[in-house]
Scaffold this motif. Structure first.
Motif, PDB file in Angstrom:
ATOM      1  N   THR A  28       0.821  -1.211   0.000  1.00  0.00           N
ATOM      2  CA  THR A  28       0.000   0.000   0.000  1.00  0.00           C
ATOM      3  C   THR A  28       0.855   1.262   0.000  1.00  0.00           C
ATOM      4  O   THR A  28       0.445   2.289  -0.559  1.00  0.00           O
ATOM      5  CB  THR A  28      -0.923   0.014   1.227  1.00  0.00           C
ATOM      6  N   ALA A  29       2.048   1.197   0.612  1.00  0.00           N
ATOM      7  CA  ALA A  29       2.927   2.372   0.619  1.00  0.00           C
ATOM      8  C   ALA A  29       3.399   2.690  -0.791  1.00  0.00           C
ATOM      9  O   ALA A  29       3.519   3.863  -1.174  1.00  0.00           O
ATOM     10  CB  ALA A  29       4.122   2.132   1.542  1.00  0.00           C
ATOM     11  N   VAL A  30       3.667   1.650  -1.581  1.00  0.00           N
ATOM     12  CA  VAL A  30       4.100   1.857  -2.967  1.00  0.00           C
ATOM     13  C   VAL A  30       2.946   2.428  -3.779  1.00  0.00           C
ATOM     14  O   VAL A  30       3.123   3.335  -4.593  1.00  0.00           O
ATOM     15  CB  VAL A  30       4.616   0.540  -3.567  1.00  0.00           C
ATOM     16  N   ARG A  31       1.736   1.896  -3.549  1.00  0.00           N
ATOM     17  CA  ARG A  31       0.568   2.410  -4.261  1.00  0.00           C
ATOM     18  C   ARG A  31       0.326   3.879  -3.899  1.00  0.00           C
ATOM     19  O   ARG A  31       0.032   4.705  -4.770  1.00  0.00           O
ATOM     20  CB  ARG A  31      -0.658   1.571  -3.894  1.00  0.00           C
ATOM     21  N   ASP A  32       0.464   4.227  -2.615  1.00  0.00           N
ATOM     22  CA  ASP A  32       0.256   5.616  -2.206  1.00  0.00           C
ATOM     23  C   ASP A  32       1.289   6.542  -2.835  1.00  0.00           C
ATOM     24  O   ASP A  32       0.968   7.679  -3.216  1.00  0.00           O
ATOM     25  CB  ASP A  32       0.319   5.723  -0.675  1.00  0.00           C
ATOM     26  N   LEU A  33       2.540   6.061  -2.943  1.00  0.00           N
ATOM     27  CA  LEU A  33       3.569   6.882  -3.579  1.00  0.00           C
ATOM     28  C   LEU A  33       3.216   7.148  -5.034  1.00  0.00           C
ATOM     29  O   LEU A  33       3.398   8.271  -5.530  1.00  0.00           O
ATOM     30  CB  LEU A  33       4.923   6.188  -3.483  1.00  0.00           C
ATOM     31  N   TYR A  34       2.690   6.141  -5.728  1.00  0.00           N
ATOM     32  CA  TYR A  34       2.312   6.327  -7.129  1.00  0.00           C
ATOM     33  C   TYR A  34       1.209   7.386  -7.244  1.00  0.00           C
ATOM     34  O   TYR A  34       1.228   8.234  -8.137  1.00  0.00           O
ATOM     35  CB  TYR A  34       1.848   5.004  -7.720  1.00  0.00           C
ATOM     36  N   GLY A  35       0.241   7.351  -6.318  1.00  0.00           N
ATOM     37  CA  GLY A  35      -0.795   8.369  -6.311  1.00  0.00           C
ATOM     38  C   GLY A  35      -0.222   9.758  -6.074  1.00  0.00           C
ATOM     39  O   GLY A  35      -0.671  10.739  -6.683  1.00  0.00           O
ATOM     40  N   THR A  36       0.782   9.851  -5.199  1.00  0.00           N
ATOM     41  CA  THR A  36       1.415  11.140  -4.935  1.00  0.00           C
ATOM     42  C   THR A  36       2.144  11.653  -6.169  1.00  0.00           C
ATOM     43  O   THR A  36       2.094  12.849  -6.486  1.00  0.00           O
ATOM     44  CB  THR A  36       2.405  11.008  -3.762  1.00  0.00           C
ATOM     45  N   VAL A  37       2.832  10.761  -6.882  1.00  0.00           N
ATOM     46  CA  VAL A  37       3.531  11.161  -8.108  1.00  0.00           C
ATOM     47  C   VAL A  37       2.540  11.754  -9.107  1.00  0.00           C
ATOM     48  O   VAL A  37       2.794  12.793  -9.725  1.00  0.00           O
ATOM     49  CB  VAL A  37       4.273   9.961  -8.726  1.00  0.00           C
ATOM     50  N   GLN A  38       1.394  11.086  -9.268  1.00  0.00           N
ATOM     51  CA  GLN A  38       0.396  11.586 -10.201  1.00  0.00           C
ATOM     52  C   GLN A  38      -0.199  12.908  -9.718  1.00  0.00           C
ATOM     53  O   GLN A  38      -0.405  13.827 -10.505  1.00  0.00           O
ATOM     54  CB  GLN A  38      -0.706  10.538 -10.381  1.00  0.00           C
ATOM     55  N   ASP A  39      -0.490  12.982  -8.425  1.00  0.00           N
ATOM     56  CA  ASP A  39      -1.115  14.186  -7.875  1.00  0.00           C
ATOM     57  C   ASP A  39      -0.180  15.390  -7.966  1.00  0.00           C
ATOM     58  O   ASP A  39      -0.622  16.510  -8.239  1.00  0.00           O
ATOM     59  CB  ASP A  39      -1.512  13.935  -6.415  1.00  0.00           C
ATOM     60  N   LYS A  40       1.115  15.156  -7.758  1.00  0.00           N
ATOM     61  CA  LYS A  40       2.079  16.260  -7.762  1.00  0.00           C
ATOM     62  C   LYS A  40       2.601  16.574  -9.161  1.00  0.00           C
ATOM     63  O   LYS A  40       3.314  17.559  -9.333  1.00  0.00           O
ATOM     64  CB  LYS A  40       3.269  15.916  -6.853  1.00  0.00           C
ATOM     65  N   GLY A  41       2.272  15.719 -10.134  1.00  0.00           N
ATOM     66  CA  GLY A  41       2.787  15.942 -11.476  1.00  0.00           C
ATOM     67  C   GLY A  41       4.289  15.761 -11.567  1.00  0.00           C
ATOM     68  O   GLY A  41       4.957  16.414 -12.373  1.00  0.00           O
ATOM     69  N   ALA A  42       4.837  14.863 -10.754  1.00  0.00           N
ATOM     70  CA  ALA A  42       6.281  14.646 -10.723  1.00  0.00           C
ATOM     71  C   ALA A  42       6.701  13.691 -11.836  1.00  0.00           C
ATOM     72  O   ALA A  42       5.902  12.931 -12.383  1.00  0.00           O
ATOM     73  CB  ALA A  42       6.707  14.092  -9.363  1.00  0.00           C
ATOM     74  N   ASN A  43       7.989  13.731 -12.153  1.00  0.00           N
ATOM     75  CA  ASN A  43       8.532  12.825 -13.164  1.00  0.00           C
ATOM     76  C   ASN A  43       8.813  11.443 -12.602  1.00  0.00           C
ATOM     77  O   ASN A  43       8.825  10.452 -13.337  1.00  0.00           O
ATOM     78  CB  ASN A  43       9.833  13.393 -13.747  1.00  0.00           C
ATOM     79  N   LYS A  44       9.017  11.371 -11.284  1.00  0.00           N
ATOM     80  CA  LYS A  44       9.430  10.096 -10.706  1.00  0.00           C
ATOM     81  C   LYS A  44       9.160  10.107  -9.207  1.00  0.00           C
ATOM     82  O   LYS A  44       9.154  11.168  -8.571  1.00  0.00           O
ATOM     83  CB  LYS A  44      10.931   9.869 -10.970  1.00  0.00           C
ATOM     84  N   GLY A  45       8.928   8.925  -8.639  1.00  0.00           N
ATOM     85  CA  GLY A  45       8.787   8.767  -7.203  1.00  0.00           C
ATOM     86  C   GLY A  45       9.801   7.752  -6.706  1.00  0.00           C
ATOM     87  O   GLY A  45      10.033   6.724  -7.337  1.00  0.00           O
ATOM     88  N   VAL A  46      10.421   8.041  -5.552  1.00  0.00           N
ATOM     89  CA  VAL A  46      11.423   7.146  -4.961  1.00  0.00           C
ATOM     90  C   VAL A  46      10.993   6.835  -3.533  1.00  0.00           C
ATOM     91  O   VAL A  46      10.669   7.749  -2.766  1.00  0.00           O
ATOM     92  CB  VAL A  46      12.831   7.777  -4.975  1.00  0.00           C
ATOM     93  N   LEU A  47      10.967   5.546  -3.181  1.00  0.00           N
ATOM     94  CA  LEU A  47      10.641   5.114  -1.824  1.00  0.00           C
ATOM     95  C   LEU A  47      11.895   4.498  -1.213  1.00  0.00           C
ATOM     96  O   LEU A  47      12.415   3.493  -1.706  1.00  0.00           O
ATOM     97  CB  LEU A  47       9.502   4.090  -1.842  1.00  0.00           C
ATOM     98  N   VAL A  48      12.403   5.125  -0.149  1.00  0.00           N
ATOM     99  CA  VAL A  48      13.632   4.696   0.508  1.00  0.00           C
ATOM    100  C   VAL A  48      13.264   4.112   1.866  1.00  0.00           C
ATOM    101  O   VAL A  48      12.505   4.729   2.632  1.00  0.00           O
ATOM    102  CB  VAL A  48      14.601   5.884   0.689  1.00  0.00           C
ATOM    103  N   THR A  49      13.785   2.940   2.195  1.00  0.00           N
ATOM    104  CA  THR A  49      13.453   2.307   3.458  1.00  0.00           C
ATOM    105  C   THR A  49      14.687   1.653   4.071  1.00  0.00           C
ATOM    106  O   THR A  49      15.667   1.357   3.371  1.00  0.00           O
ATOM    107  CB  THR A  49      12.349   1.245   3.281  1.00  0.00           C
ATOM    108  N   THR A  50      14.623   1.425   5.368  1.00  0.00           N
ATOM    109  CA  THR A  50      15.666   0.665   6.055  1.00  0.00           C
ATOM    110  C   THR A  50      15.389  -0.829   6.015  1.00  0.00           C
ATOM    111  O   THR A  50      16.224  -1.614   6.453  1.00  0.00           O
ATOM    112  CB  THR A  50      15.756   1.120   7.524  1.00  0.00           C
ATOM    113  N   SER A  51      14.225  -1.227   5.503  1.00  0.00           N
ATOM    114  CA  SER A  51      13.879  -2.647   5.465  1.00  0.00           C
ATOM    115  C   SER A  51      13.930  -3.150   4.025  1.00  0.00           C
ATOM    116  O   SER A  51      14.928  -2.977   3.342  1.00  0.00           O
ATOM    117  CB  SER A  51      12.507  -2.877   6.100  1.00  0.00           C
TER     118      SER A  51
END
Length: 696
Positions: free
Chosen positions: A457-480
């Protein structure tokens, strides 16, 4: 002649007069129509302006209503939280109910042929005695052949049914064993809690707070906890929301003169009062959740220190600033009706707690007992790293410091990067800009300081944010790490997933520091060692097909129609199963894809290896399987010698994923190949859901 001449002139003059009258009438009519048109246009413009004004005023009212709703939710946090159900171990008990045995078509016996179906339906006089006897013999021969084939098929069905039943019984036994082990673990946890075990108490009550439905998602849930068995006291440091959670605006009004919305600022004293009330509610709600979850009598008192992560106004250093603290004994807490109290008065007067007079200015209070003062085990989700360590532990790093470290990494990689505000960021922790002329652009970054696998769900939410913000790319960084479903969802989308080991590698590559767990001097995670060579008895499954469609060929290790786990789904981002029995490998002509399989090494609970193909959306997002024809699987031994070929179904237009077939374990341990053919229009995601893999 004179009369005749005068008549002609008179007629001409009359005609001229009439023409002038007609022109005057037409001119006046044109002026009338023009005035009517202008009046209508003016009326339409006024109506349009009125409609526009009404729209802007309505939008301003909606913004005001949203602000009021936010404030109302903050004011009602404690009352709403008190209505949430208490955490109970019974909710974690797994019922011993399994999916019933469903063999499908194997449950139905095959129809056997009848002799009369093969006998000629002709009158006796049409054939002579010799011809009639010959026809009967031929009919009987056909019937015998058909009966033998049907009988063989029926015997095979019965064998498959028996083997499938045996596999189901084995699967059911394993499932029940897992359920009972889980439930026994809960029973053991309950016994440990009744006995006052510190580790069990910290684990249980931390889980109760994290699983609570009383807390809105926007509020933090970071804590550090310790349990004192002698005093039967739980001591917590609990992260509080920052001051920005209280809206700065009180209302919004549309100004027609400037065609702009004007925000009315909320008075500073009112905003501070709302924030103080919220902090008091948070501490009371934490205590309420803990006591409500205590079904084992483990708690006699609770100490809660509420802190925020911010810059100390005295030193300027990042720190945990305690803004509220309370020690609530069970006897004092039991008599409170929290739904009716004034949170500030209850905390300060009723429970003799402490609450900052100016929390908006980060004026700290003296904390109560801290978890590290208790001794024993402390579970921590948050906190600061020790400056004496060569490599700071990313798990224990302050959340703001961790975001700053990731932003610094992006800057070290040649990008512009800034961290966002802690609230109102729209799901963005860092905003970066890659100046590369072709591949660059705006990048939104989220950071997750997790220990467990990041949920899809975190990856799906990031994709929604990319679309909402009109960004070229989304990056999800984690310690896990990420599961296969996250990689599957991100495939073909402008998303990049950076797991913990890759993050540490990048930090060191660009001269920064960080490690994942361990104490001072602990070894930094290194690049995983190369996989060992496959067993000598492995097979190679080479996949070839006609057409130019680019495909990903994947494998699922299953029990029935359910994959054993996400790690048993082998694809481009998960190239091998945990035991190495199935691996992706580089293909060689004439193959277009290849897998290595050691059938003898497959897990005992696995009864089938399912092979699937899906269109590669990055290569061609509009492709389907219409051009997937003449497909076959070449079965090669470890030496590369071809042992046989297996044909699979062609693809169909509109479908983007296809089950090629499955190897199924027989009762004697051999593996048979069963052709597939089921297609999916929703691509690999739809196919995976049918095999129990939930894709975001």
């Amino acid at each position: 002649m004179s009369r005749r001449s005068g008549g002609l002139i008179g007629d001409w003059a009359e005609a001229q007069r009439r023409m002038q009258q007609t022109q005057q009438i037409q001119h006046r009519e044109a002026e009338r129509r023009q005035r009517a048109y202008e009046r209508e246009a003016a009326r339409g413009q006024r109506e349009q302006q009125a409609a526009y004004r009404q729209h802007r005023e309505a939008e301003a009212r909606r913004r005001t209503e949203r602000i009021e709703a936010e404030v109302s939710a903050l004011q009602g946090l404690l009352a709403a939280g008190c209505r949430a159900p208490a955490f109970r171990t019974a909710a974690l008990v797994r019922p011993e109910q399994l999916e019933p045995f469903a063999p499908g078509n194997l449950a139905h016996p095959l129809p056997m042929p009848r002799l009369e179906q093969f006998q000629q339906q002709s009158s006796g006089w049409a054939l002579g005695p010799n011809r009639r006897a010959q026809a009967e013999r031929e009919a009987h021969a056909r019937y015998t052949q058909a009966w033998q084939a049907a009988h063989a098929a029926e015997m095979q069905r019965q064998q498959q049914l028996a083997a499938y039943r045996q596999q189901y019984d084995q699967w059911a036994a394993q499932q029940l064993a897992g359920i009972r082990e889980h439930n026994n673990g809960l029973a053991e946890l309950a016994r440990a809690l009744r006995a006052g075990d510190a580790d069990a108490a910290v684990e249980y009550f931390s889980a109760a707070l994290y699983a609570s439905t009383a807390w809105p998602e926007a509020l933090p849930r970071q804590l550090a906890a310790a349990y004192d068995p002698g005093a039967r006291e739980l001591v917590l440091d609990w992260q509080l929301p920052g001051f920005q959670v209280v809206p700065e605006a009180k209302s919004v009004r549309y100004m027609p003169s400037t065609d702009q919305d004007k925000e009315t600022a909320r008075p500073a004293t009112q905003r501070r009062a709302l924030y103080r009330d919220l902090l008091a509610q948070c501490l009371l709600l934490v205590a309420r959740e803990l006591y409500a979850a205590d079904e084992f009598g483990a708690l006699e008192s609770v100490v809660v220190n509420g802190f925020v992560d911010d810059h100390d106004p005295v030193t300027g250093q990042e720190a945990q600033i305690v803004l509220a603290s309370v020690a609530a004994a069970r006897s004092a807490f039991a008599g409170l009706r929290l739904e009716q109290v004034s949170a500030v008065d209850c905390l300060v007067e009723g429970l003799r707690g402490q609450l900052s007079a100016r929390p908006d200015q980060l004026t700290a209070v003296r904390p109560g007992r801290r978890p590290d003062e208790v001794g024993g085990g402390v579970v921590s989700h948050g906190g600061h790293t020790s400056g004496g360590e060569d490599e700071p532990d990313l798990f224990g790093m302050d959340p703001i410091a961790f975001e700053n470290l990731v932003a610094e990494l992006f800057r070290a990689m040649g990008m512009e990067a800034v961290t966002t505000q802690r609230s109102g960021d729209g799901g963005v922790d860092i905003e970066a800009n890659d100046p590369s002329p072709i591949t660059g652009g705006r990048i939104v970054v989220q950071v997750k300081r997790y220990r467990n696998t990041v949920p899809p769900t975190a990856v799906r939410d990031l994709y929604g944010t990319v679309q909402d913000k009109g960004a070229n790319k989304g990056v999800l960084v984690t310690t896990s790490s990420f599961g296969p479903t996250s990689y599957t969802f991100s495939n073909g989308k402008p998303l990049e997933l950076v797991p913990g080991e890759k993050l540490v590698e990048l930090l060191h590559q660009y001269g920064l520091r960080g490690r994942l767990g361990g104490g001072p001097g602990a070894a930094v995670p290194q690049r995983p060692a190369p996989d060992p060579e496959p067993p000598a008895d492995h097979n190679v499954l080479g996949m070839t097909w006609s057409g130019r469609v680019a495909l990903d060929v994947c494998a699922l290790v299953c029990a029935g129609n359910r994959v054993l786990s996400e790690d048993h789904f082998v694809f481009f981002n998960n190239p091998r199963t945990p035991d190495g029995s199935v691996r992706a490998r580089a293909h060689a002509a004439p193959d277009k894809a290849a897998l290595e399989v050691s059938f003898d090494a497959l897990p005992r609970e696995a009864d089938r290896l399912v092979l699937v193909a899906a269109v590669d959306p990055e290569a061609d997002p509009h492709a389907d399987l219409a051009g997937f024809t003449d497909a076959r699987i070449r079965l090669l031994d470890a030496a590369g010698a071809e042992a046989g070929q297996l044909e699979v179904s062609d693809g169909r237009a509109g479908e983007t994923a296809l089950v090629l077939g499955s190897f199924r374990r027989r009762s004697n341990g051999d593996w048979d190949f069963v052709i597939g053919g089921k297609g999916y229009r929703g691509g690999l995601e739809d196919l995976l859901r049918e095999y129990g893999v939930e894709v975001a």
